[in-house]
Write a protein that holds these residues in place. Structure first.
Motif, short mmCIF file in Angstrom:
data_model
loop_
_atom_site.label_atom_id
_atom_site.label_comp_id
_atom_site.label_asym_id
_atom_site.label_seq_id
_atom_site.Cartn_x
_atom_site.Cartn_y
_atom_site.Cartn_z
N PRO A 27 56.15 18.18 59.14
CA PRO A 27 57.59 18.19 58.84
C PRO A 27 58.04 19.58 58.38
N GLY A 28 59.15 20.03 58.95
CA GLY A 28 59.69 21.32 58.57
C GLY A 28 58.99 22.52 59.16
N GLU A 29 58.07 22.28 60.10
CA GLU A 29 57.30 23.38 60.69
C GLU A 29 57.61 23.52 62.19
N VAL A 30 57.23 24.68 62.71
CA VAL A 30 57.46 25.01 64.11
C VAL A 30 56.15 25.49 64.73
N ALA A 31 55.82 24.98 65.90
CA ALA A 31 54.65 25.47 66.65
C ALA A 31 55.12 26.48 67.69
N VAL A 32 54.43 27.62 67.72
CA VAL A 32 54.81 28.72 68.60
C VAL A 32 53.63 29.11 69.47
N ARG A 33 53.87 29.27 70.78
CA ARG A 33 52.88 29.83 71.69
C ARG A 33 52.96 31.34 71.54
N VAL A 34 51.91 31.95 71.04
CA VAL A 34 51.94 33.35 70.64
C VAL A 34 51.84 34.28 71.85
N ALA A 35 52.69 35.28 71.88
CA ALA A 35 52.62 36.32 72.89
C ALA A 35 51.88 37.54 72.36
N CYS A 65 53.71 37.49 64.12
CA CYS A 65 53.53 37.37 65.58
C CYS A 65 54.89 37.17 66.23
N SER A 66 54.86 37.20 67.54
CA SER A 66 56.03 36.84 68.34
C SER A 66 55.56 35.83 69.38
N LEU A 114 58.84 40.88 73.61
CA LEU A 114 57.95 40.12 72.73
C LEU A 114 56.85 41.00 72.16
N ILE A 115 56.42 42.00 72.89
CA ILE A 115 55.41 42.93 72.35
C ILE A 115 55.99 43.68 71.15
N THR A 116 57.16 44.25 71.30
CA THR A 116 57.79 44.97 70.20
C THR A 116 58.14 44.04 69.05
N ALA A 117 58.58 42.84 69.37
CA ALA A 117 58.97 41.88 68.34
C ALA A 117 57.80 41.49 67.44
#
Length: 324
Positions: A27-35, A65-66, A114-117
């Motif tokens: 709850p309250g979290e986000v899953a991100v596929r990392v670049a 990460c981004s 995404l690299i710079t981010a």
């Protein structure tokens, strides 16, 4: 997923790319596929066994990460699968998938790759929270930044100049001096040859010192202050202990604070990221400032990325390409 862990504390070769289960958002979290993931000196300390993650945080390295949002935990709004995001982490960034509190996951500035981010979240949050939110740097103030060619330094110089401050910085070579001058530094001191205290005193003293060195520079930092100046210590590359002349500090009516972004509560981190999106993202989007990426290294060569930081040959940030 592929992820970088440390089986036994040690040198860069102690880093291991392992196969771990994908983390799932609560709850309250986000899953991100990392670049991509930013590499920070704190990661080197963790690898050496000197900077363990907070309780309950993954042992996987990586404080920023981004990537692309894959899944939302219960109660998360304002984000959607497919969104490109920057993520501020307490750990886990050197991996193909990461989970973070929603307040630490923000949109990538428009026009930023995404690299710079991947080089934004940790460095910008550190500088903004310490120099502006804590030390209260204002237009017309003078800022001393140690390690001006580092990720923190290149960020602090640009941010301070964008908000109307005068910047003094220290570097270790003429090549790095040229870079920081291009970024806007008003006075540059090669610490191998010259005395930064004298430079600061010639300017009437500085209002804020952002210090990544620690004990070694404590007395000199105090001597560099203007009346009412503030020192913020965020690193200890020059040692954990230093001698403080309280009389000198009192005479300056100065103050010293020491902070760590990694161990701040989730609510504080969310507030920092929200301010960045409001006040700093527009400056990145219009080209006023932006991360300086020295080199991008594939995840499989993570040891090489750590070696670059240890050699201090870089200018700005080193980024891991997690997709490579």
């Amino acid at each position: 997923m592929r992820a970088v862990i440390v089986e036994e504390p040690g040198g860069p070769d102690s880093l291991v790319v392992a196969d771990l289960p994908d983390p799932e958002p609560g709850p309250g979290e986000v899953a991100v596929r990392v670049a991509a993931a930013g590499v920070n000196r704190a990661d080197l300390l963790q690898r050496q066994g000197h900077y363990p993650p907070p309780p309950g945080i993954t042992d996987v390295l990586g404080l920023e990460c981004s990537g692309v949002v894959e899944e939302l935990g219960e109660g998360v709004t304002g984000l959607a699968p497919g969104d490109e995001v920057c993520v501020l982490l307490s750990g886990g960034g050197y991996a193909e998938r990461v989970v973070a509190p929603a307040g630490q996951v923000v949109p990538v500035p428009v026009g930023t790759s995404l690299i710079t981010a991947a080089a934004i979240a940790e460095t910008y949050a550190t500088v903004w929270s310490n120099v502006f939110m804590l030390a209260g740097l204002r237009e017309g103030d003078k800022l001393l930044v140690h390690g001006g060619a580092s990720g923190i330094g290149t960020t602090a110089i640009q941010l301070a100049k964008a908000f109307g401050a005068t910047v003094v910085t220290t570097v270790g070579s003429e090549e790095k001096a040229e870079v920081v001058r291009r970024l806007g530094a008003d006075a540059v001191v090669n610490y191998r040859e010259d005395d930064f205290v004298e430079t600061c005193q010639d300017l009437g003293g500085v209002d804020v010192v952002l210090d990544i060195i620690g004990g070694k520079y404590l007395a000199q930092n105090v001597a560099s202050l203007a009346r009412g100046g503030r020192i913020v210590v965020i690193g200890m590359q020059g040692g954990r202990k230093g001698e403080l002349n309280l009389g000198a500090l009192l005479a300056k009516q100065g103050s010293i604070a020491a902070t760590s972004l990694r161990f701040r509560p989730v609510e504080e981190k969310a507030a920092i990221m929200a301010e960045l999106v409001e006040k700093v993202w527009p400056l990145i989007e219009d080209g006023t400032l932006g991360p300086v990426v020295h080199e991008t290294v594939p995840l499989s060569r993570v040891a090489d990325a750590h070696r670059i930081l240890e050699e201090s040959s870089h200018v700005g940030k080193v980024v891991l390409d997690v997709r490579a």
